[in-house]
Design an enzyme around this catalytic site. Structure first.
Site, short mmCIF file in Angstrom:
data_model
loop_
_atom_site.label_atom_id
_atom_site.label_comp_id
_atom_site.label_asym_id
_atom_site.label_seq_id
_atom_site.Cartn_x
_atom_site.Cartn_y
_atom_site.Cartn_z
N GLU A 1 0.80 -1.24 0.00
CA GLU A 1 0.00 0.00 0.00
C GLU A 1 0.83 1.28 0.00
OE1 GLU A 1 -2.82 -0.34 3.20
OE2 GLU A 1 -3.79 -2.09 2.31
N GLU B 1 -6.01 -10.97 -1.25
CA GLU B 1 -6.87 -10.74 -0.07
C GLU B 1 -8.34 -10.69 -0.51
OE1 GLU B 1 -5.48 -7.37 2.27
OE2 GLU B 1 -3.38 -7.87 1.87
C1 XIL Z 1 -6.18 -6.42 8.23
C2 XIL Z 1 -6.58 -7.58 9.12
O1 XIL Z 1 -7.52 -8.38 8.42
C3 XIL Z 1 -7.15 -7.09 10.41
O2 XIL Z 1 -7.37 -8.17 11.31
C4 XIL Z 1 -6.20 -6.07 11.07
O3 XIL Z 1 -6.82 -5.52 12.20
C5 XIL Z 1 -5.83 -4.97 10.10
O4 XIL Z 1 -5.31 -5.55 8.91
N1 XIL Z 1 -4.81 -4.72 3.65
C6 XIL Z 1 -3.83 -5.59 4.10
C7 XIL Z 1 -4.12 -6.49 5.24
O5 XIL Z 1 -2.77 -5.68 3.47
O6 XIL Z 1 -2.98 -6.73 6.01
C8 XIL Z 1 -5.23 -5.94 6.11
O7 XIL Z 1 -5.52 -6.91 7.11
C9 XIL Z 1 -6.44 -5.60 5.28
C10 XIL Z 1 -6.10 -4.54 4.26
#
Ligand code: XIL
Length: 367
Positions: free
Chosen positions: A155, A264
């Site tokens: 990101e 994701e």
């Molecule tokens: C999120 C997790 O799912 C949560 O449990 C945590 O509180 C915050 O992070 N982008 C990403 C992930 O790259 O690491 C994130 O995961 C969601 C958005």
């Protein structure tokens, strides 16, 4: 008598378990298109229903939080791999591969990691030295025959048309400028065993504005010989994402010679996981009954898997962001406290949902 009751209870429990997994595993449905993965937390490797769903369906896993800097680096600066190791050992014992997530991100890093005791920022050189030590430790710790992919930078881009390419408010950017990205890949490559592949990972990469920002950044990295193997499209999508948009992003990134992964995947049943404006919060605050959106979500998931299948030569893995609607971050109040979401293929009891079967039907239609 007691024995008999216990026995029949045990039989009933077995029957429930068998019923919950009385369906074709997702990994079998998609065949050898790509690795099919899931993000998990350490509580899900204990042999419970989530564990069974993971083992029944998936071939790779990602630690949802345990392998982020905040999951490893302690307040005193020492490293603790306990939670990460629970997941890595589970993967090893069960022959699953892993995506490591993530090395350089503005979030999920201990507060004050980039600061001196007096609250001032570390210099770029100090931060690089501190984090090189961390990256080295990570690659020395995790077995490279299990953790075969790593998100090196997460990101780093801005979303909007009227913003610069990079997320300026990130501490990484503020202290190091955009060069932290190439620094991170070079440093990771220095310590990562040769078989481990390195990724840039971000969300909204199907949006034309962000896609182009990402493409230009990746092109500059590739053209200047920075060791990057691929791009992770997070895919926290809503149903207004079209298959054509997805295909365009896959092709654009693959045209640089990079591998593409869906890292994701989840599909909110609402317009967006983030309510756009405070004034709209009221409108989106309610919880939809699932049967209202089930068909649309099933159709959307099938159309996305069609595009992923058709582009499988460019995609090495597709990972869902947690196992079921109960364990999903969206179901845990990330977007709006108390609002239920149903973004995954398995319901709160780990039973496969309509989108699971629509994906299965799509694959059956190919035979
Ligand atoms: C999120 C997790 O799912 C949560 O449990 C945590 O509180 C915050 O992070 N982008 C990403 C992930 O790259 O690491 C994130 O995961 C969601 C958005």
């Amino acid at each position: 008598m007691i024995k008999k009751i216990t026995l029949s209870l045990a039989v009933a429990a077995l029957a429930i378990t068998a019923k919950a997994q009385d369906y074709t595993p997702l990994k079998q449905i998609i065949g050898d298109d790509f690795y099919i993965g899931v993000a998990i937390n350490p509580n899900q490797v204990s042999g419970n229903e989530d564990t069974k769903t993971i083992l029944h369906n998936f071939t790779t896993i990602t630690a949802e939080n345990a392998m982020k800097p905040a999951g490893i680096i302690q307040a005193d600066g020492s490293y603790n791999f306990t939670d990460a190791d629970k997941i890595v050992n589970f993967a090893k014992e069960n022959g699953l591969k892993m995506r490591g997530h993530t090395l350089c991100w503005h979030a999920s890093i201990p507060r004050n990691y980039m600061k001196n005791a007096d609250g001032t920022d570390l210099t770029k050189e100090e931060l690089y030295a501190k984090h090189e030590k961390y990256i080295k430790a990570v690659f020395e710790h995790f077995p490279s025959d299990v953790v075969i992919y790593w998100d090196v930078v997460n990101e780093a881009l801005n979303d909007g048309e009227n913003e610069g390419r990079y997320r300026e408010r990130s501490e990484w950017y503020r202290i190091c400028g955009p060069e932290f990205i190439s620094w991170a890949f070079k440093t990771a490559r220095k310590y990562a065993p040769a078989n481990v592949k390195l990724y840039y990972n971000d969300y909204n990469l199907v949006d034309p504005v962000k896609r182009e920002k990402c493409y230009l950044m990746l092109k500059e990295l590739v053209d200047s010989g920075v060791p990057i193997d691929g791009v992770g499209m997070q895919a926290h999508w809503s149903m207004d994402v079209t298959p054509a948009q997805i295909e365009e992003s896959i092709n654009r990134f693959a045209s640089l010679g990079l591998d593409v992964q869906i890292t994701e995947f989840d599909l909110t049943v609402y317009n967006s996981i983030h309510p756009p404006k405070a004034s709209e919060r009221q409108i989106v605050k309610y919880t939809l009954p699932y049967d209202v959106v089930e068909k649309a979500q099933a159709d959307a998931y099938a159309s996305y898997f069609k595009v992923l299948h058709e582009n499988r030569d460019k995609i090495s893995s597709v990972t869902f962001w947690n196992v079921n609607d109960a364990s999903s971050w969206l179901g845990r109040g990330f977007a709006i406290r108390g609002r239920l979401d149903y973004p995954l293929l398995f319901d709160r009891e780990n039973k496969p949902k309509a989108p699971f079967f629509s994906i299965e039907n799509y694959y059956k239609s190919l035979k």
